[in-house]
Design a protein around this motif. Structure first.
Motif, PDB file in Angstrom:
ATOM      1  N   MET A  76       0.820  -1.201   0.000  1.00 44.02           N
ATOM      2  CA  MET A  76       0.000   0.000   0.000  1.00 44.02           C
ATOM      3  C   MET A  76       0.860   1.259   0.000  1.00 44.02           C
ATOM      4  O   MET A  76       0.597   2.210  -0.755  1.00 44.02           O
ATOM      5  CB  MET A  76      -0.939   0.005   1.206  1.00 44.02           C
ATOM      6  N   ILE A  77       1.889   1.276   0.833  1.00 49.43           N
ATOM      7  CA  ILE A  77       2.733   2.470   0.911  1.00 49.43           C
ATOM      8  C   ILE A  77       3.581   2.605  -0.349  1.00 49.43           C
ATOM      9  O   ILE A  77       3.801   3.722  -0.846  1.00 49.43           O
ATOM     10  CB  ILE A  77       3.577   2.450   2.195  1.00 49.43           C
ATOM     11  N   LYS A  78       4.013   1.494  -0.929  1.00 45.16           N
ATOM     12  CA  LYS A  78       4.715   1.563  -2.215  1.00 45.16           C
ATOM     13  C   LYS A  78       3.793   2.139  -3.294  1.00 45.16           C
ATOM     14  O   LYS A  78       4.216   2.932  -4.146  1.00 45.16           O
ATOM     15  CB  LYS A  78       5.195   0.173  -2.630  1.00 45.16           C
ATOM     16  N   ALA A  79       2.511   1.748  -3.260  1.00 51.45           N
ATOM     17  CA  ALA A  79       1.554   2.282  -4.229  1.00 51.45           C
ATOM     18  C   ALA A  79       1.333   3.773  -4.022  1.00 51.45           C
ATOM     19  O   ALA A  79       1.200   4.540  -4.992  1.00 51.45           O
ATOM     20  CB  ALA A  79       0.229   1.529  -4.125  1.00 51.45           C
ATOM     21  N   LEU A  80       1.297   4.220  -2.768  1.00 48.53           N
ATOM     22  CA  LEU A  80       1.159   5.648  -2.495  1.00 48.53           C
ATOM     23  C   LEU A  80       2.381   6.421  -2.987  1.00 48.53           C
ATOM     24  O   LEU A  80       2.256   7.557  -3.473  1.00 48.53           O
ATOM     25  CB  LEU A  80       0.952   5.866  -0.993  1.00 48.53           C
ATOM     26  N   GLU A  81       3.562   5.816  -2.888  1.00 48.26           N
ATOM     27  CA  GLU A  81       4.761   6.448  -3.447  1.00 48.26           C
ATOM     28  C   GLU A  81       4.631   6.577  -4.965  1.00 48.26           C
ATOM     29  O   GLU A  81       4.963   7.627  -5.546  1.00 48.26           O
ATOM     30  CB  GLU A  81       6.005   5.623  -3.105  1.00 48.26           C
ATOM     31  N   GLU A  82       4.145   5.515  -5.606  1.00 47.54           N
ATOM     32  CA  GLU A  82       3.954   5.559  -7.065  1.00 47.54           C
ATOM     33  C   GLU A  82       2.953   6.641  -7.450  1.00 47.54           C
ATOM     34  O   GLU A  82       3.126   7.338  -8.453  1.00 47.54           O
ATOM     35  CB  GLU A  82       3.483   4.197  -7.568  1.00 47.54           C
ATOM     36  N   LYS A  83       1.898   6.769  -6.671  1.00 45.73           N
ATOM     37  CA  LYS A  83       0.906   7.815  -6.936  1.00 45.73           C
ATOM     38  C   LYS A  83       1.550   9.192  -6.836  1.00 45.73           C
ATOM     39  O   LYS A  83       1.323  10.071  -7.697  1.00 45.73           O
ATOM     40  CB  LYS A  83      -0.248   7.689  -5.945  1.00 45.73           C
ATOM     41  N   ASN A  84       2.366   9.401  -5.780  1.00 47.63           N
ATOM     42  CA  ASN A  84       3.080  10.671  -5.643  1.00 47.63           C
ATOM     43  C   ASN A  84       4.022  10.920  -6.814  1.00 47.63           C
ATOM     44  O   ASN A  84       4.241  12.071  -7.226  1.00 47.63           O
ATOM     45  CB  ASN A  84       3.878  10.701  -4.340  1.00 47.63           C
ATOM     46  N   ASP A  85       4.599   9.843  -7.351  1.00 48.25           N
ATOM     47  CA  ASP A  85       5.528   9.963  -8.476  1.00 48.25           C
ATOM     48  C   ASP A  85       4.818  10.271  -9.788  1.00 48.25           C
ATOM     49  O   ASP A  85       5.470  10.512 -10.806  1.00 48.25           O
ATOM     50  CB  ASP A  85       6.335   8.671  -8.639  1.00 48.25           C
ATOM     51  N   GLY A  86       3.470  10.227  -9.787  1.00 47.71           N
ATOM     52  CA  GLY A  86       2.718  10.481 -10.998  1.00 47.71           C
ATOM     53  C   GLY A  86       2.599   9.275 -11.907  1.00 47.71           C
ATOM     54  O   GLY A  86       2.272   9.403 -13.096  1.00 47.71           O
ATOM     55  N   LYS A  87       2.865   8.077 -11.358  1.00 50.09           N
ATOM     56  CA  LYS A  87       2.789   6.871 -12.185  1.00 50.09           C
ATOM     57  C   LYS A  87       1.368   6.601 -12.631  1.00 50.09           C
ATOM     58  O   LYS A  87       1.134   6.040 -13.695  1.00 50.09           O
ATOM     59  CB  LYS A  87       3.338   5.677 -11.403  1.00 50.09           C
ATOM     60  N   PHE A  88       0.405   7.005 -11.822  1.00 55.80           N
ATOM     61  CA  PHE A  88      -0.992   6.868 -12.220  1.00 55.80           C
ATOM     62  C   PHE A  88      -1.817   7.953 -11.544  1.00 55.80           C
ATOM     63  O   PHE A  88      -1.479   8.436 -10.473  1.00 55.80           O
ATOM     64  CB  PHE A  88      -1.544   5.483 -11.860  1.00 55.80           C
ATOM     65  N   ASP A  89      -2.867   8.369 -12.235  1.00 55.39           N
ATOM     66  CA  ASP A  89      -3.809   9.335 -11.673  1.00 55.39           C
ATOM     67  C   ASP A  89      -5.135   9.116 -12.387  1.00 55.39           C
ATOM     68  O   ASP A  89      -5.342   9.594 -13.499  1.00 55.39           O
ATOM     69  CB  ASP A  89      -3.314  10.770 -11.876  1.00 55.39           C
TER      70      ASP A  89
END
Length: 318
Positions: A293-306
């Motif tokens: 979950m926290i890795k996914a939140l990092e990816e979201k912050n990185d703009g990997k998906f929106d």
């Protein structure tokens, strides 16, 4: 043994507490290790609790052979810093790692040998504001350190006690240092991580039975791994269960990192428990979920998906 030259590697939230305290010690040389743009920035001073402190700024070569090297890095920065650590450590250098987690000392020892490393931890509620780092010196528990085996009042333990005396830094030595390190690890895993996923202050554990259950699940898994590794957490419970009082709005380091769009230290927390659980044959499903979950939140912050859908036509099928 007398400590006369101290180098700090990492001048962030943790390093600021060390710099603040040791700057009071006029009879020592205190420096931070940095190069390039970071060195130029640090030469302008470190803003801590509204005051500018000016430790020396050293390259790893200039720091070589310091009496004490204090490592205060984020977990992700450690691999890249190993060269600086190797260069700074001399024949008589003591190394204290004040990093989170339970394996930084092991990683550093793999590079320079175990002999220079004195197991240590820090408990400080430090945070960054626009004008630098801030913490409450009175409520800060401070630095805890000790030898892993007798003699516990070794020459270097006594030298560090003498160094920290009259600095404002809170400190104590212990004969149960591994239990103390794991006790702090437990606090980080159980209190730091769930609130980061929820995005709420620590009052959520008091107000939500569901958040409390998640915290308890993480705790059960960690304690099972610790028991299998021979870590007696009860040995540290009396001293380590007392922490700095924090308001219900407090946001611990993992949530602070996510708020700021930074990557977190989740590899040091649930990531390490997943690795140890696999080695020991212990299932850690709460930690696996938390890690991903926290890795996914990092990816979201990185703009990997929106996929917020604000500009997309919503569709559904029946």
């Amino acid at each position: 043994m007398k400590i006369e030259k101290v180098a700090v590697l990492g001048a962030g939230a943790v390093g600021s507490y060390v710099i603040w305290g040791l700057s009071q010690k006029k009879e020592i040389r205190l420096g931070v290790i940095a190069e390039g743009e970071r060195a130029e920035r640090l030469k302008k001073g470190c803003r801590i609790n509204g005051v500018t402190y000016n430790p020396e700024v050293w390259t790893p070569q200039e720091a070589q052979g310091v009496d004490l090297l204090v490592v205060c890095l984020k977990y992700g920065a450690l691999p890249e810093a190993m060269g600086s650590i190797r260069t700074a450590v001399g024949e008589n250098t003591t190394v204290m790692s004040l990093m989170n987690g339970v394996d930084s000392e092991e990683l550093i020892a793999a590079e320079i040998g175990a002999a220079p490393v004195l197991p240590s931890l820090i408990k400080v509620a430090s945070h960054q504001e626009e004008d630098g780092y801030h913490f409450d010196p009175e409520t800060t528990i401070g630095i805890i350190f000790g030898e892993g085996e007798a003699p516990y009042q070794s020459e270097r333990v006594q030298a560090i006690e003498e160094l920290l005396k009259d600095t404002g830094i809170h400190y104590r030595s212990t004969e149960q240092i591994q239990a103390e390190i794991w006790s702090k690890f437990r606090l980080n895993v159980c209190n730091n991580l769930p609130q980061a996923i929820l995005g709420a202050g620590v009052g959520c554990y008091r107000d939500s039975i569901h958040m409390k259950e998640i915290s308890n699940g993480l705790r059960r898994e960690l304690e099972a791994v610790a028991k299998a590794k021979g870590i007696d957490l009860k040995a540290a419970d009396d001293s380590s269960s007392r922490g700095s009082e924090v308001p219900p709005t407090a946001r611990y380091s993992t949530l602070q990192d996510l708020d700021a769009g930074r990557h977190t230290e989740i590899d040091m927390f649930s990531g390490a428990l997943m690795r140890m659980g696999k080695e020991l044959g212990i299932a850690v499903p709460y930690n696996e979920y938390t890690y991903h979950m926290i890795k996914a939140l990092e990816e979201k912050n990185d703009g990997k998906f929106d996929y917020g859908g604000k500009n997309e036509k919503a569709t559904c099928s029946k």
